[in-house]
Enzyme design. Sequence first.
Site, short mmCIF file in Angstrom:
data_model
loop_
_atom_site.label_atom_id
_atom_site.label_comp_id
_atom_site.label_asym_id
_atom_site.label_seq_id
_atom_site.Cartn_x
_atom_site.Cartn_y
_atom_site.Cartn_z
N LEU A 8 -54.63 41.19 20.98
CA LEU A 8 -55.65 42.21 20.77
C LEU A 8 -56.29 42.66 22.07
O LEU A 8 -56.75 43.78 22.19
CB LEU A 8 -56.73 41.70 19.81
N GLY A 9 -56.37 41.75 23.05
CA GLY A 9 -56.99 42.12 24.31
C GLY A 9 -57.10 40.95 25.25
O GLY A 9 -56.86 39.79 24.88
N MET A 33 -62.24 35.35 30.31
CA MET A 33 -62.05 33.96 29.88
C MET A 33 -60.68 33.69 29.30
O MET A 33 -60.30 32.54 29.14
CB MET A 33 -63.12 33.59 28.85
N ASP A 64 -74.41 39.22 27.24
CA ASP A 64 -73.40 40.22 27.63
C ASP A 64 -73.28 41.30 26.55
O ASP A 64 -72.18 41.68 26.17
CB ASP A 64 -72.06 39.54 27.87
#
Length: 568
Positions: free
Chosen positions: A16-17, A21, A132
Amino acid sequence: MNGDRVIGGYALRRLLGRGGMGEVHLAATPTGGLAAVKVIKPALARDPAFRRRFEREVAAARRVARFCTAPVLDAGIDGDVAYLVTEYVKGPDLAEAVRDQGPLSGSNLEALAVGIATALSAIHGAGVIHRDLKPSNVLLSPLGPRVIDFGIAQLVDNDSLASQAILGTPAFMAPEQVRGEPLTPAADVFAWGGVIAYAGTGRLPFGGGAPGEVLYRIMQEGPRLDGLDEGIRDVVARALAKDARLRPTAQGLLAELVGGTRLTTATEVVERTWTGTVTSGVRSSAGRPGGMSAEAQSSARPSEARSGGGQGRERAMRPTGLVAPTGGPVDSPLRGPMGAPAPVPGSVGGAAGPGRGRWWPWVAGAAATVLAVGAALAVPGLWQETLWPYEAGFGDAWAVGASEGGNARQAGTGYELTVNPGWRLWKSAPRREPDTGVIVSAKATLAEGTGEYGVWCHGSASSGDRYEFGVSGSGKVTIVKRRTGTRGRPLYGPANAQGAAVNRIVAECGRSGNKVTLRMWLNERLVAEASDSDSPYGPDEAGVYAASGPTDPARVRFDSFALRPVGQ
């Protein structure tokens, strides 16, 4: 494509991406559903300090109310691989949506603002700071905005490259974050202001360019808010105050958005966002009248209000049971009163009528969240008690203490049962089963001794009745029906299965006609099936159990536990 790669029992399907990390994959769960699995970079997973922070942050994330986030379903460290499993949220992120469809305005923007503020209220209520918040961390699901990746930023040391990648979106940093000061929830409120400004104008509030230039403007200049709807501009401006002490809290944002003079009631937000009329005749997204979800209707039934009257939300110590060497259940001194969840408003849905601006399909669900928030701003406690699935952090509602049969205790983020020779301990989860059938899952380890362990469903601590799904130290699986005063009737097994040092046990208790259907998975493999038509048990309680051998004690550690309705 990821082929048949399996991590922690989850079969990875596609990427997905990628981020600072690691990678995020779409994965299949043991029961055939979908989840998002974040696979942490091996270099981080090997770091002992990171492992400690990972366990701490996962435990905190599990406490966050589920309805406006992508809740944590599972987590673990397997060799050099650390992974975090969350609910898969279908829909674009806010950055993609604004880029593809343009800025939001009017009631669409208000619904988004309320939805994100509600998520922050839940996150902060669990003792977590997001750190974030940015448009790409807001997913626009069909039922409303979901905030993801909360708390993850503090997993990595501030001076590491991974941390710079995680915190590498200067446009939404608070001034104190730029200065490297210890953060408070006020930093998330600043980021909320930046996200809403971006959503309503399509521009970054402090402009673009080199990171250093953006950070300088955050510290020294005011945000550019021209073009933002006048009704919400003042709230955003206060959220973007340079001095953290001058910003409202997340709860304060909610109060301003749904309870101030500009918006007199949450119902107004609903009516302005969703052009249908909010009345008792509106049907919910589940097709039920009155705008109440299936979960809310179930929790409102008198038969579940065991505590009586207005005490439905009281969190009391739950019952527990144990079985004597003869096989008959014995009352435990740990038994206490039983709490029941309180009814809450459900989601409202319906056909979209003509409205001003672009129609965003998720705003009806977001508006329903506004309605619930308007009724009670104590969001985390209200929603954690009522929505499915339930996932244990093994907190204060799981019974602990010693009895004749052994001992139950918290063990870090897990739960341990130490069972005396020849005894059986079983513990109830602080949540009743859904009426539609239940999936029970747990990850467990036989840490010492011999014996068996697993999960149970359709049980009752007061009677001792239950269906047990167990695996032994030698790798044999069983499904057993137990009644008070009996040794139990095997419905399946013992049969050989491929166990492991750490086993993931998933059990299904469903209904087919006048019989209960029972299925068991071990480490993502279906290993047992049975049915019971002889006075079958119905939905009641579920939990975990452990049994020792005849001569030696056994110690079993449970690292996760979850309940969800069949089919969810």
